[in-house]
Design an enzyme around this catalytic site. Structure first.
Site, PDB file in Angstrom:
ATOM      1  N   ASN A 189       0.813  -1.216   0.000  1.00 38.14           N
ATOM      2  CA  ASN A 189       0.000   0.000   0.000  1.00 38.14           C
ATOM      3  C   ASN A 189       0.845   1.263   0.000  1.00 38.14           C
ATOM      4  O   ASN A 189       0.369   2.339  -0.397  1.00 38.14           O
ATOM      5  CB  ASN A 189      -0.919   0.018   1.226  1.00 38.14           C
ATOM      6  CG  ASN A 189      -2.204  -0.764   1.011  1.00 38.14           C
ATOM      7  OD1 ASN A 189      -2.603  -1.011  -0.126  1.00 38.14           O
ATOM      8  ND2 ASN A 189      -2.852  -1.158   2.089  1.00 38.14           N
ATOM      9  N   HIS A 390     -12.238   5.749   3.921  1.00 36.60           N
ATOM     10  CA  HIS A 390     -11.710   7.056   3.528  1.00 36.60           C
ATOM     11  C   HIS A 390     -12.806   7.800   2.776  1.00 36.60           C
ATOM     12  O   HIS A 390     -13.454   7.223   1.895  1.00 36.60           O
ATOM     13  CB  HIS A 390     -10.476   6.883   2.638  1.00 36.60           C
ATOM     14  CG  HIS A 390      -9.679   8.137   2.464  1.00 36.60           C
ATOM     15  ND1 HIS A 390     -10.133   9.212   1.724  1.00 36.60           N
ATOM     16  CD2 HIS A 390      -8.461   8.503   2.938  1.00 36.60           C
ATOM     17  CE1 HIS A 390      -9.216  10.168   1.745  1.00 36.60           C
ATOM     18  NE2 HIS A 390      -8.199   9.768   2.482  1.00 36.60           N
ATOM     19  N   GLU A 403      -6.268  13.360   1.074  1.00 36.81           N
ATOM     20  CA  GLU A 403      -6.833  14.364   1.963  1.00 36.81           C
ATOM     21  C   GLU A 403      -6.133  15.709   1.819  1.00 36.81           C
ATOM     22  O   GLU A 403      -6.695  16.754   2.156  1.00 36.81           O
ATOM     23  CB  GLU A 403      -6.689  13.850   3.397  1.00 36.81           C
ATOM     24  CG  GLU A 403      -7.559  14.489   4.422  1.00 36.81           C
ATOM     25  CD  GLU A 403      -7.567  13.641   5.684  1.00 36.81           C
ATOM     26  OE1 GLU A 403      -7.248  14.184   6.739  1.00 36.81           O
ATOM     27  OE2 GLU A 403      -7.886  12.442   5.594  1.00 36.81           O
ATOM     28  N   ARG A 406      -8.015  18.581   0.135  1.00 38.20           N
ATOM     29  CA  ARG A 406      -8.838  19.400   1.027  1.00 38.20           C
ATOM     30  C   ARG A 406      -7.963  20.271   1.931  1.00 38.20           C
ATOM     31  O   ARG A 406      -8.283  21.429   2.200  1.00 38.20           O
ATOM     32  CB  ARG A 406      -9.733  18.495   1.877  1.00 38.20           C
ATOM     33  CG  ARG A 406     -10.926  17.926   1.109  1.00 38.20           C
ATOM     34  CD  ARG A 406     -11.690  16.907   1.934  1.00 38.20           C
ATOM     35  NE  ARG A 406     -11.013  15.620   1.976  1.00 38.20           N
ATOM     36  CZ  ARG A 406     -10.993  14.811   3.013  1.00 38.20           C
ATOM     37  NH1 ARG A 406     -11.557  15.170   4.153  1.00 38.20           N
ATOM     38  NH2 ARG A 406     -10.377  13.652   2.953  1.00 38.20           N
ATOM     39  N   ARG A 427     -11.794  11.656   9.333  1.00 38.45           N
ATOM     40  CA  ARG A 427     -12.269  10.854   8.207  1.00 38.45           C
ATOM     41  C   ARG A 427     -13.602  10.177   8.469  1.00 38.45           C
ATOM     42  O   ARG A 427     -14.436  10.061   7.568  1.00 38.45           O
ATOM     43  CB  ARG A 427     -11.203   9.809   7.842  1.00 38.45           C
ATOM     44  CG  ARG A 427      -9.973  10.422   7.204  1.00 38.45           C
ATOM     45  CD  ARG A 427      -8.899   9.388   6.949  1.00 38.45           C
ATOM     46  NE  ARG A 427      -7.773   9.982   6.239  1.00 38.45           N
ATOM     47  CZ  ARG A 427      -6.662   9.334   5.920  1.00 38.45           C
ATOM     48  NH1 ARG A 427      -6.513   8.062   6.268  1.00 38.45           N
ATOM     49  NH2 ARG A 427      -5.695   9.946   5.271  1.00 38.45           N
ATOM     50  N   HIS A 531     -10.380   1.757   3.665  1.00 40.12           N
ATOM     51  CA  HIS A 531      -9.032   2.307   3.531  1.00 40.12           C
ATOM     52  C   HIS A 531      -8.012   1.704   4.486  1.00 40.12           C
ATOM     53  O   HIS A 531      -6.967   1.238   4.062  1.00 40.12           O
ATOM     54  CB  HIS A 531      -9.088   3.824   3.730  1.00 40.12           C
ATOM     55  CG  HIS A 531      -7.775   4.520   3.550  1.00 40.12           C
ATOM     56  ND1 HIS A 531      -6.977   4.347   2.435  1.00 40.12           N
ATOM     57  CD2 HIS A 531      -7.108   5.405   4.341  1.00 40.12           C
ATOM     58  CE1 HIS A 531      -5.897   5.086   2.531  1.00 40.12           C
ATOM     59  NE2 HIS A 531      -5.939   5.723   3.692  1.00 40.12           N
ATOM     60  N   HIS A 532      -8.317   1.716   5.781  1.00 42.45           N
ATOM     61  CA  HIS A 532      -7.298   1.342   6.771  1.00 42.45           C
ATOM     62  C   HIS A 532      -7.930   0.488   7.862  1.00 42.45           C
ATOM     63  O   HIS A 532      -9.042   0.757   8.309  1.00 42.45           O
ATOM     64  CB  HIS A 532      -6.695   2.605   7.404  1.00 42.45           C
ATOM     65  CG  HIS A 532      -5.461   2.358   8.217  1.00 42.45           C
ATOM     66  ND1 HIS A 532      -4.194   2.459   7.699  1.00 42.45           N
ATOM     67  CD2 HIS A 532      -5.295   2.011   9.517  1.00 42.45           C
ATOM     68  CE1 HIS A 532      -3.305   2.189   8.643  1.00 42.45           C
ATOM     69  NE2 HIS A 532      -3.957   1.917   9.758  1.00 42.45           N
ATOM     70  N   ARG A 571      -8.115   6.729  12.307  1.00 45.51           N
ATOM     71  CA  ARG A 571      -6.744   7.194  12.058  1.00 45.51           C
ATOM     72  C   ARG A 571      -6.753   8.570  11.412  1.00 45.51           C
ATOM     73  O   ARG A 571      -7.513   8.822  10.474  1.00 45.51           O
ATOM     74  CB  ARG A 571      -5.998   6.209  11.146  1.00 45.51           C
ATOM     75  CG  ARG A 571      -4.598   6.692  10.799  1.00 45.51           C
ATOM     76  CD  ARG A 571      -3.810   5.661  10.036  1.00 45.51           C
ATOM     77  NE  ARG A 571      -4.280   5.414   8.686  1.00 45.51           N
ATOM     78  CZ  ARG A 571      -4.077   6.235   7.645  1.00 45.51           C
ATOM     79  NH1 ARG A 571      -3.456   7.394   7.818  1.00 45.51           N
ATOM     80  NH2 ARG A 571      -4.511   5.907   6.441  1.00 45.51           N
ATOM     81  N   GLY A 574      -2.105  11.208   7.453  1.00 48.71           N
ATOM     82  CA  GLY A 574      -0.699  11.473   7.697  1.00 48.71           C
ATOM     83  C   GLY A 574      -0.097  10.606   8.777  1.00 48.71           C
ATOM     84  O   GLY A 574       1.126  10.532   8.919  1.00 48.71           O
TER      85      GLY A 574
END
Length: 597
Positions: A189, A390, A403, A406, A427, A531-532, A571, A574
């Protein structure tokens, strides 16, 4: 930095490891043969006439091509099989066309197409494999390994795994370190990561006049994670983040640009100059660092389990070669850096039924293999149901839109052309807000100023993901929304931005970096996607994997998304890449110290 450069660097060092590939459940041949005459020609720099077959690994699987050579030059390239997404078809067609008339191999650096890194590399590798065979060159089907030993074995060759390997090698250059990767290419990833690396109180922040503190960073993480985070892991992470930034810059990383991500109070997301994607740059730096040390990387080598001693300590791994044969690799320390399970939709939905039907942003190898190994030896997991979606995945092809777009000023509007949330909220909050809109979608709206401020946006342009208009009305027509309503929304937002007060949704002045009034204007239709996976193996601050009773399993360490507890329920943007390099580095140091005892 262009993403294509990363894979190019990896491929130059990894071509000899290309293995036999599994397609549709059958072993396919990857050695290129002349379809009309199976006899391999003597090695020559001149292409021999005939039809030659080659394969390469794209983003979504194996790409197989047939190359026709007449009068010692390429006259036709046919794609036999590929699983790439619709938007990648133009890239595939363009590369096949560019091969026509060639009398020698293609170059990833010269011929590759920016923004389609893995697809581009896969097509070029497939064509080159055919051309190599046409010149009579032997195509290595992959090395088969036997039982062996080393000091440290790292499972997973993404950002966490290579950070661990490099840090371990720096601890003592005499250590023999082997990195095992089940995929045909390294990176996982990390190859697709775009945002950056969070850290507070860095020299780079200070040089840019950004005031930040580790305490503020800690508070932001705990708040974003709904205070489900394990405090000791957060404190350790925050403390070592700035040291890791210095470590990476010492390896040659460019982290000179510092941006803002959702849930952060100040700018602390470190990334390459101009806001270029962090992942490809990071992998290039780490791969280069491994080549200068006593580190061996084996791709197409899948770990299937752990080896244990009578006392319960982990003493190595069980591995499957590319051809299906197996071997054992014993070691003084094992580091698990296999990533999360976001591509294992069955596992995801068993833990979070509400996510059934969601697309995933994860690479195909993120299947959570390590959790089965842990169960077998009594390892514990934590917060496994904490899975993040996400908010901004491109709605058709499910490409992650960072992100940072934005963070650099973009807003979100719905199909009615209205803003509906603070775009810089966490998120989970933004995702929930989008899902309440018509069709569960939104449009990410920005202008030329935002595009110029963030180099990673060019990747989306190259992938044809952007709708565009020279005026707001033209953009509205392009995305089929009300022009008058979209103009009113932008006018109101711009007025509030200039007044430094978002009366509608509370976006802070620092988060409204610029008015959106520089033509042309752009939009991307987005929707949330998996996403995570925040949950994972239970570890302590020393990166040791724990048993259910909280005691460490001797000889076993873990880092990155495979671990749980750091991010809590959500999360922050970053923190993902920060996690893999901060804790990857710490795991490498800890494993090295264990191996040296």
């Amino acid at each position: 930095m262009k993403q294509i450069e990363v894979v190019a660097a990896m491929k130059r060092n990894l071509r000899w490891l290309m293995g036999a590939l599994l397609i549709c459940g059958l072993w396919m041949f990857v050695a290129c043969t002349n379809d009309d005459n199976p006899v391999v020609e003597p090695v020559t720099e001149q292409l021999q006439d005939g039809v030659w077959t080659g394969s390469g690994e794209g983003r979504s699987g194996t790409i197989i091509v047939k190359v026709t050579v007449e009068n010692h030059q390429v006259t036709k390239v046919t794609v036999v099989s590929q699983s790439e997404s619709t938007f990648a078809q133009e890239t595939i067609n363009s590369l096949c066309e560019s091969a026509l008339g060639r009398t020698a191999e293609m170059s990833v650096e010269v011929d590759g197409i920016t923004g389609a890194t893995l697809t581009s590399t896969g097509v070029i590798d497939a064509i080159n494999m055919a051309l190599q065979a046409a010149m009579g060159k032997t195509v290595d089907k992959g090395k088969t390994y036997q039982d062996g030993t080393c000091d440290i074995v790292v499972v997973g060759a993404g950002g966490a795994g290579l950070s661990a390997a490099v840090a371990a090698a720096e601890t003592d250059a005499s250590l023999k370190i082997i990195v095992l990767e089940k995929q045909h290419i390294i990176g996982g990833n990390t190859n697709s990561s775009t945002g950056g690396i969070n850290a507070a109180e860095t020299d780079i922040q200070k040089g840019l006049g950004i005031e930040d503190s580790k305490q503020l960073f800690y508070d932001d993480i705990m708040k974003g994670g709904k205070y489900e985070n394990i405090p000791s892991l957060v404190q350790n992470f925050v403390e070592h983040a700035p040291v890791t930034i210095s470590w990476l810059t010492g390896l040659g990383a460019d982290l000179s640009d510092v941006g803002l991500m959702g849930g952060s109070s100040v700018k602390r997301t470190h990334r390459p100059k101009g806001g270029t994607a962090i992942g490809p740059h990071l992998m290039k730096i780490l791969k280069s660092a491994t080549s200068n040390k006593n580190i061996e990387i084996r791709t197409s080598n899948k770990v299937t389990g752990l080896l244990s001693a009578v006392d319960g300590s982990v003493t190595g791994v069980k591995v499957e070669n590319a051809n299906g044969s197996t071997y054992k690799l014993t070691a003084k320390a094992v580091i698990i850096a296999t990533g999360g399970f976001g591509a294992n939709l069955e596992m995801v939905t068993s833990l979070q039924p509400s996510l059934k039907g969601f697309a995933t942003l994860n690479h195909p190898g993120a299947t959570g293999d390590a959790f089965g190994w842990m169960t077998a030896i009594g390892g514990a997991t934590v917060q496994m149901a904490n899975i993040q979606i996400h908010p901004t995945a491109e709605a058709t092809n499910h490409i992650l839109i960072t992100e940072a777009v934005r963070g650099n000023g973009a807003i979100l509007v719905n199909h009615e052309s209205k803003r509906f949330c603070n775009e810089m909220d966490t998120r989970d909050v933004v995702s929930a807000a989008i899902l309440k809109q018509t069709q569960g979608e939104a449009f990410l709206i920005f202008d030329q100023g935002v595009r110029k401020s963030l180099a990673s946006i060019e990747t989306y342009a190259n992938q044809h993901l952007l709708s565009e208009g020279n005026t707001v009305a033209e953009l509205a027509k392009a995305i089929d929304v009300s022009a008058s309503d979209l103009e009113a929304t932008l006018n109101r937002y711009n007025a509030q931005q200039k007044a430094s007060v978002d009366e509608d949704f509370g976006r802070s002045a620092a988060q409204m970096t610029a008015a959106l009034e520089t033509a042309p204007y752009y939009a991307v239709c987005v929707t949330p996607a998996i996403h995570h996976t925040m949950g994972g193996l239970s570890v302590n601050a020393d990166t040791q994997v724990l048993k259910a009773d909280g005691t460490p399993i001797p000889g076993l360490y873990a880092a990155g998304e495979v671990t749980g507890g750091l991010h809590g329920a959500n999360r922050l943007g970053g923190n993902g890449v920060a996690d893999i390099v901060v804790n990857g580095r710490l795991a490498g140091i800890a494993a090295a110290q264990k191996a040296l005892k």
